[in-house]
Design an enzyme around this catalytic site. Structure first.
Site, PDB file in Angstrom:
ATOM      1  N   GLY A  52      56.795   0.799  82.566  1.00 52.58           N
ATOM      2  CA  GLY A  52      57.362   2.116  83.066  1.00 52.58           C
ATOM      3  C   GLY A  52      58.634   2.439  82.873  1.00 52.58           C
ATOM      4  N   ALA A 112      61.620 -10.604  92.334  1.00 46.32           N
ATOM      5  CA  ALA A 112      62.794 -10.270  92.218  1.00 46.32           C
ATOM      6  C   ALA A 112      63.382 -10.177  93.568  1.00 46.32           C
ATOM      7  CB  ALA A 112      63.084  -8.898  91.332  1.00 46.32           C
ATOM      8  N   TYR A 234      55.357  12.437  99.672  1.00 37.64           N
ATOM      9  CA  TYR A 234      56.299  11.870  98.871  1.00 37.64           C
ATOM     10  C   TYR A 234      57.539  12.088  99.755  1.00 37.64           C
ATOM     11  CZ  TYR A 234      58.176   9.129  95.270  1.00 37.64           C
ATOM     12  OH  TYR A 234      58.703   7.963  94.628  1.00 37.64           O
TER      13      TYR A 234
HETATM   14  P1  NAD Z   1      55.909   0.558  87.213  1.00 36.74           P
HETATM   15  O1  NAD Z   1      54.813  -0.057  88.170  1.00 36.74           O
HETATM   16  O2  NAD Z   1      55.584   1.138  85.938  1.00 36.74           O
HETATM   17  O3  NAD Z   1      57.073  -0.439  86.981  1.00 36.74           O
HETATM   18  C1  NAD Z   1      57.437  -1.445  88.073  1.00 36.74           C
HETATM   19  C2  NAD Z   1      57.976  -2.739  87.558  1.00 36.74           C
HETATM   20  O4  NAD Z   1      58.399  -3.430  88.705  1.00 36.74           O
HETATM   21  C3  NAD Z   1      57.151  -3.481  86.927  1.00 36.74           C
HETATM   22  O5  NAD Z   1      57.644  -3.848  85.844  1.00 36.74           O
HETATM   23  C4  NAD Z   1      56.758  -4.622  87.591  1.00 36.74           C
HETATM   24  O6  NAD Z   1      56.257  -5.816  87.228  1.00 36.74           O
HETATM   25  C5  NAD Z   1      58.091  -4.668  88.576  1.00 36.74           C
HETATM   26  N1  NAD Z   1      57.912  -5.469  89.814  1.00 36.74           N
HETATM   27  C6  NAD Z   1      57.051  -5.088  90.936  1.00 36.74           C
HETATM   28  N2  NAD Z   1      57.232  -5.993  91.816  1.00 36.74           N
HETATM   29  C7  NAD Z   1      58.257  -6.982  91.310  1.00 36.74           C
HETATM   30  C8  NAD Z   1      58.795  -7.912  91.930  1.00 36.74           C
HETATM   31  N3  NAD Z   1      58.518  -8.229  93.157  1.00 36.74           N
HETATM   32  N4  NAD Z   1      59.673  -8.647  91.114  1.00 36.74           N
HETATM   33  C9  NAD Z   1      59.938  -8.247  89.864  1.00 36.74           C
HETATM   34  N5  NAD Z   1      59.221  -7.499  89.313  1.00 36.74           N
HETATM   35  C10 NAD Z   1      58.444  -6.491  89.941  1.00 36.74           C
HETATM   36  O7  NAD Z   1      56.441   1.649  88.091  1.00 36.74           O
HETATM   37  P2  NAD Z   1      57.477   3.034  87.642  1.00 36.74           P
HETATM   38  O8  NAD Z   1      56.674   4.416  88.153  1.00 36.74           O
HETATM   39  O9  NAD Z   1      58.182   2.593  86.569  1.00 36.74           O
HETATM   40  O10 NAD Z   1      58.758   2.832  88.908  1.00 36.74           O
HETATM   41  C11 NAD Z   1      59.897   2.424  88.704  1.00 36.74           C
HETATM   42  C12 NAD Z   1      60.802   3.237  89.885  1.00 36.74           C
HETATM   43  O11 NAD Z   1      60.766   4.235  89.370  1.00 36.74           O
HETATM   44  C13 NAD Z   1      60.411   3.288  91.261  1.00 36.74           C
HETATM   45  O12 NAD Z   1      61.543   3.101  92.025  1.00 36.74           O
HETATM   46  C14 NAD Z   1      59.559   4.360  91.291  1.00 36.74           C
HETATM   47  O13 NAD Z   1      59.559   4.915  92.556  1.00 36.74           O
HETATM   48  C15 NAD Z   1      60.460   5.193  90.417  1.00 36.74           C
HETATM   49  N6  NAD Z   1      60.157   6.412  90.090  1.00 36.74           N
HETATM   50  C16 NAD Z   1      58.641   6.683  89.354  1.00 36.74           C
HETATM   51  C17 NAD Z   1      58.049   7.840  89.062  1.00 36.74           C
HETATM   52  C18 NAD Z   1      56.727   7.980  88.559  1.00 36.74           C
HETATM   53  O14 NAD Z   1      56.399   9.177  88.714  1.00 36.74           O
HETATM   54  N7  NAD Z   1      55.997   7.015  88.035  1.00 36.74           N
HETATM   55  C19 NAD Z   1      58.947   9.032  89.143  1.00 36.74           C
HETATM   56  C20 NAD Z   1      60.144   8.741  89.806  1.00 36.74           C
HETATM   57  C21 NAD Z   1      60.755   7.821  89.908  1.00 36.74           C
END
Ligand code: NAD
Length: 393
Positions: A52, A112, A234
């Site tokens: 992501g 993490a 949300y």
């Molecule tokens: P994702 O699930 O694609 O990625 C999350 C990452 O965190 C992965 O690489 C996962 O392996 C890692 N991770 C999870 N738990 C972990 C741990 N304990 N230790 C180490 N790594 C860990 O999610 P994403 O959508 O890319 O979200 C990332 C951020 O972006 C979040 O804060 C989310 O709220 C924010 N966000 C997402 C969106 C959306 O629509 N997807 C929009 C705005 C903001």
């Protein structure tokens, strides 16, 4: 073996190594071909780097600025007949391409949130890079174990009152009403513990204590706001309380007045492993995809992060809104985009679903998260699912 997708609920339990490699390669190509800001970061730590927004951040920093990157991931290698997680394959591919391009890239695999992984990561930074000048905090996790052993689980619920609105059953392609119940006080507190700013502050404190972060470093964590239809679920829901805490943490980190600046980047709604699990939001995303594609302004994680690094974060002053937030949701929130989404949302039903929403686009992105549907990959071919991440710590 020949690897096929196995979808269970919101996730796919298999991942395709070659497909993940192709996806990482195409993200790298995208960034290489974009204009790059002059004075970018040189040594970047990405926490949550395997999928992501975190993966796209790592790729953008490395290929915009030739930055050395340390990634913290929480992924599993292949074992027996099980494939590795897609984050594992993504990271292996990223390291392979980075090495071929002469870029430093090393990865720490583990939780993490734990002190052990913080210590391991900081020891690696001290030994190889000295100090980092940028820290991206991109964790999306269902639970966190704190130092005293308490396990907190996050929930995706409303705050105060139940909320009823439309939702999509992606598998059966139906639209129906769903009522999301309010979270209890304990559930809100736990969600804030997992997805709020506490652990981000611990990372920055630990880096500072070890003298592993530059005095003028920048750190960014990601958030979402979205339109009113999603607010009860949300922005005003349990996850929104955690994001408020994340924003407060940004202010606290900056207020320490030691030169380190912390920002929240409000990103676009996109299909990722995390967003697929939120009620109501996937229907909004499928309509949004349709509207943004029709207006020629659709972006994925890599387009968002490449634009953030090169147009908003580096190359002069950081571009923020009046509250100090970086707004990568600027295109999503344009009035003409939201007016069209509103119109479609009011009218959408099971009968007109494929006309009003981009379901194919949703599923395409979903499968791509796990390496399926990548261009140029032969999915009927035998592949080796045992792939190493060369630097894994
Ligand atoms: P994702 O699930 O694609 O990625 C999350 C990452 O965190 C992965 O690489 C996962 O392996 C890692 N991770 C999870 N738990 C972990 C741990 N304990 N230790 C180490 N790594 C860990 O999610 P994403 O959508 O890319 O979200 C990332 C951020 O972006 C979040 O804060 C989310 O709220 C924010 N966000 C997402 C969106 C959306 O629509 N997807 C929009 C705005 C903001």
């Amino acid at each position: 073996m020949i690897v096929k997708p196995k979808v269970r609920g919101f996730i796919c339990t298999t991942a395709h190594a070659e497909g993940c490699r192709a996806s990482v390669r195409s993200q790298i190509e995208y960034v290489k071909n974009r204009p790059h800001a002059g004075n970018g970061f040189k040594k970047v730590l990405v926490i949550g780097a395997s999928m992501g927004y975190g993966l796209a951040s790592r790729i953008s920093a490395a290929y915009s600025f030739h930055a050395a990157t340390v990634g913290v991931i929480f992924d599993k290698p292949a074992s027996g007949s099980r494939t590795a997680t897609s984050g594992w394959y993504n990271t292996a591919a990223f390291e392979e391409f980075a090495a071929a391009d002469g870029l430093y890239a090393k990865t720490v695999n583990g939780d993490a949130y734990s002190q052990e992984i913080k210590d391991k990561t900081i020891a690696l930074i001290k030994a190889d890079l000295g100090k980092v000048d940028c820290v991206i905090y991109s964790l999306a996790a269902p639970r966190r174990t704190t130092a005293d052993g308490t396990v907190y689980s996050s929930v995706l619920k409303t705050v105060g009152a139940p909320y009823t609105n439309k939702t999509i059953d992606l598998k059966n392609k139906t639209v129906s009403d769903i009522t999301v119940e309010p979270a209890s006080a304990e559930e809100i507190e736990a969600t804030v513990k997992v997805m709020g700013g506490d652990d981000w502050k611990l990372w920055i404190e630990a880096l500072k204590a070890a003298d592993a972060i530059e005095d003028n470093a920048v750190t960014v964590a990601y958030s979402y706001i979205g339109p009113e239809i999603t607010h009860p679920m949300y922005a005003d829901g349990s996850i929104g309380k955690a994001k408020d805490d994340l924003f407060a943490a940004a202010k606290e980190i900056t207020a320490a007045d030691d030169g380190i600046k912390a920002y929240i980047s409000v990103n676009k709604a996109l299909v990722t492993q995390s967003s697929a699990a939120i009620p109501i939001v996937p229907l909004y995303i499928s309509i949004l995809y349709k509207v943004m594609k029709e207006h020629g302004v659709h972006e994925g994680c890599i387009e968002q992060m490449s634009r953030m690094f090169n147009e908003k974060l580096c190359g002069g002053s950081v571009l923020t809104d009046s509250e100090g937030r970086i707004r990568m949701d600027d295109l999503e929130m344009q009035p003409e985009i939201q007016a069209e989404v509103d119109r479609l949302w009011a009218d959408i039903s099971t009968e007109n679903l494929s006309d009003h929403a981009d379901l194919d686009g949703y599923w395409e992105d979903f499968y791509k998260l796990f390496g399926f549907g990548a261009e140029g990959v032969d999915y009927e071919a035998e592949i080796d699912q045992n792939v190493n991440i060369p630097s894994i710590q």
